[in-house]
Design a protein around this motif. Structure first.
Motif, mmCIF file in Angstrom:
data_model
loop_
_atom_site.group_PDB
_atom_site.id
_atom_site.type_symbol
_atom_site.label_atom_id
_atom_site.label_comp_id
_atom_site.label_asym_id
_atom_site.label_seq_id
_atom_site.Cartn_x
_atom_site.Cartn_y
_atom_site.Cartn_z
ATOM 1 N N PRO A 266 -8.049 -11.656 -10.490
ATOM 2 C CA PRO A 266 -9.502 -11.667 -10.365
ATOM 3 C C PRO A 266 -10.012 -12.927 -9.681
ATOM 4 N N ALA A 267 -11.212 -12.804 -9.087
ATOM 5 C CA ALA A 267 -11.878 -13.983 -8.553
ATOM 6 C C ALA A 267 -12.197 -14.929 -9.709
ATOM 7 N N GLU A 268 -12.420 -16.192 -9.388
ATOM 8 C CA GLU A 268 -12.631 -17.199 -10.424
ATOM 9 C C GLU A 268 -13.906 -16.954 -11.219
ATOM 10 N N GLN A 269 -14.898 -16.324 -10.631
ATOM 11 C CA GLN A 269 -16.141 -15.992 -11.317
ATOM 12 C C GLN A 269 -16.738 -14.767 -10.654
ATOM 13 N N PRO A 270 -17.697 -14.096 -11.312
ATOM 14 C CA PRO A 270 -18.282 -12.897 -10.710
ATOM 15 C C PRO A 270 -18.766 -13.164 -9.284
ATOM 16 N N THR A 271 -18.341 -12.325 -8.348
ATOM 17 C CA THR A 271 -18.548 -12.573 -6.921
ATOM 18 C C THR A 271 -19.062 -11.322 -6.228
ATOM 19 N N ILE A 272 -20.107 -11.498 -5.432
ATOM 20 C CA ILE A 272 -20.644 -10.416 -4.597
ATOM 21 C C ILE A 272 -20.824 -10.937 -3.180
ATOM 22 N N LEU A 273 -20.367 -10.160 -2.203
ATOM 23 C CA LEU A 273 -20.622 -10.439 -0.793
ATOM 24 C C LEU A 273 -21.432 -9.265 -0.249
ATOM 25 N N ALA A 274 -22.719 -9.503 -0.020
ATOM 26 C CA ALA A 274 -23.658 -8.463 0.405
ATOM 27 C C ALA A 274 -23.944 -8.640 1.885
ATOM 28 N N THR A 275 -23.650 -7.616 2.705
ATOM 29 C CA THR A 275 -23.645 -7.824 4.151
ATOM 30 C C THR A 275 -24.404 -6.754 4.935
ATOM 31 N N SER A 276 -24.595 -7.093 6.204
ATOM 32 C CA SER A 276 -25.029 -6.130 7.217
ATOM 33 C C SER A 276 -23.963 -6.051 8.313
ATOM 34 N N GLY B 81 -21.716 -15.474 -9.564
ATOM 35 C CA GLY B 81 -22.624 -15.140 -10.649
ATOM 36 C C GLY B 81 -23.893 -14.567 -10.029
ATOM 37 N N THR B 82 -25.038 -15.095 -10.402
ATOM 38 C CA THR B 82 -26.296 -14.634 -9.812
ATOM 39 C C THR B 82 -26.913 -15.686 -8.899
ATOM 40 N N GLU B 83 -26.101 -16.631 -8.449
ATOM 41 C CA GLU B 83 -26.597 -17.698 -7.577
ATOM 42 C C GLU B 83 -26.101 -17.491 -6.154
ATOM 43 N N LEU B 84 -27.007 -17.544 -5.193
ATOM 44 C CA LEU B 84 -26.607 -17.518 -3.793
ATOM 45 C C LEU B 84 -25.997 -18.868 -3.452
ATOM 46 N N VAL B 85 -24.757 -18.855 -3.007
ATOM 47 C CA VAL B 85 -24.079 -20.116 -2.717
ATOM 48 C C VAL B 85 -23.857 -20.346 -1.229
ATOM 49 N N GLU B 86 -23.915 -19.254 -0.424
ATOM 50 C CA GLU B 86 -23.618 -19.432 0.993
ATOM 51 C C GLU B 86 -24.025 -18.195 1.766
ATOM 52 N N ALA B 87 -24.504 -18.426 3.000
ATOM 53 C CA ALA B 87 -24.673 -17.350 3.971
ATOM 54 C C ALA B 87 -23.574 -17.504 5.017
ATOM 55 N N VAL B 88 -22.987 -16.365 5.414
ATOM 56 C CA VAL B 88 -21.884 -16.389 6.373
ATOM 57 C C VAL B 88 -22.153 -15.360 7.466
ATOM 58 N N ALA B 89 -21.494 -15.529 8.605
ATOM 59 C CA ALA B 89 -21.705 -14.597 9.710
ATOM 60 C C ALA B 89 -20.431 -14.396 10.502
ATOM 61 N N GLU B 90 -20.268 -13.181 11.022
ATOM 62 C CA GLU B 90 -19.139 -12.866 11.892
ATOM 63 C C GLU B 90 -19.565 -12.797 13.352
ATOM 64 N N ARG B 91 -20.855 -12.984 13.613
ATOM 65 C CA ARG B 91 -21.374 -13.015 14.978
ATOM 66 C C ARG B 91 -22.067 -14.354 15.210
ATOM 67 N N LYS B 92 -22.042 -14.824 16.446
ATOM 68 C CA LYS B 92 -22.532 -16.171 16.718
ATOM 69 C C LYS B 92 -24.037 -16.313 16.586
ATOM 70 N N SER C 167 -24.131 -10.584 9.428
ATOM 71 C CA SER C 167 -24.162 -11.701 8.477
ATOM 72 C C SER C 167 -24.095 -11.182 7.045
ATOM 73 N N GLY C 168 -23.816 -12.102 6.117
ATOM 74 C CA GLY C 168 -23.666 -11.724 4.725
ATOM 75 C C GLY C 168 -24.091 -12.841 3.789
ATOM 76 N N LEU C 169 -24.277 -12.468 2.530
ATOM 77 C CA LEU C 169 -24.730 -13.385 1.485
ATOM 78 C C LEU C 169 -23.673 -13.436 0.393
ATOM 79 N N LEU C 170 -23.203 -14.624 0.080
ATOM 80 C CA LEU C 170 -22.188 -14.800 -0.958
ATOM 81 C C LEU C 170 -22.841 -15.306 -2.231
ATOM 82 N N TYR C 171 -22.687 -14.525 -3.289
ATOM 83 C CA TYR C 171 -23.210 -14.892 -4.606
ATOM 84 C C TYR C 171 -22.051 -15.149 -5.555
#
Length: 242
Positions: free
Chosen positions: A2-12, A206-217, A200-204
């Protein structure tokens, strides 16, 4: 593992045309798998295509992309019936759940009918990485704009609510989405709303947004909320390119 804590990656995002296959996984899918921290074996990714009616051709394309990436893919179809008596065991036995886009309204109704909402909550809390694109992003939030009911967007507010925010997807590619998010926040129908451009995507954690990431420039991510004076404010988030 398992991941170290509850993890969600919500993307487009998450896909790109394949060189020898119809599609390949783009960096957002690979990032979801990396978040699971698997080593010593092939990562197990469970694809849920409820929002598109569990299309078998899509399942085949996804499996082909997974094989190319070195992942073991399974498919949790609800049409015409679940593939196992032990849906809970199937989901908790995977490292990543990836939810395909489509109709988030239909997805939510069917998940609740089959009790999959509670299975996914348990999986999330147990360290299975939850991820997905479009409807597979909206579903984890409280709600947001959707075209589930027709070409004209409507707001839904009955998302799973694992994340206590609203969500906007395809923020740059569908011109009606940004104005609807702003109008919803202004009226109070939407609270704080995190939005993603395509790619792009949003990494949470728990319930905290910790980072935004992207696969396009050029892909961005944003937060839309009410300012101190009651006006709608949109702020671009710092974003890390994968």
């Amino acid at each position: 593992m398992p991941a170290e804590q509850p993890t969600i990656l919500a993307t487009s995002g998450g896909y790109r045309p394949g060189r020898r296959t119809r599609l390949e996984f783009a960096p957002l899918v690979h990032h979801a798998v990396e978040l699971a921290g698997v080593s010593g074996r092939a990562p197990k990714i469970c694809q849920i295509g409820t929002a598109m009616g569990d299309q078998r051709t899509w399942n085949a394309d996804f499996s082909e992309a997974a094989e190319l990436a070195g992942y073991e893919a399974t498919h949790l179809n609800l049409f015409p019936m679940p593939p196992t008596d032990d849906v809970r065991g199937m989901v908790l036995g995977c490292d990543v759940v990836w939810v395909q886009g489509g109709s988030v309204a239909n997805l939510l109704a069917l998940w609740r009918l089959h009790g999959l909402d509670e299975v996914l909550r348990e999986a999330w809390q147990s360290g299975v990485v939850l991820a997905g694109v479009s409807a597979g992003s909206l579903c984890w939030h409280k709600g947001g704009p959707t075209d589930s009911f027709g070409p004209e967007l409507r707001l839904i507010g009955n998302g799973l609510g694992f994340l206590p925010f609203h969500n906007g997807v395809h923020y740059d590619s569908e011109e009606r989405r940004r104005p609807m998010v702003h109008a919803g926040v202004a009226s109070g129908e939407l609270g704080r709303t995190y939005c993603t451009d395509d790619g792009s995507g949003l990494l949470y954690r728990g319930t905290e947004l910790v980072e935004a990431v992207a696969e396009r420039k050029n892909s961005g991510a944003y937060v839309v909320d009410l300012g101190a004076d009651g006006s709608v404010e949109e702020t671009a988030l710092d974003i890390r390119r994968l």
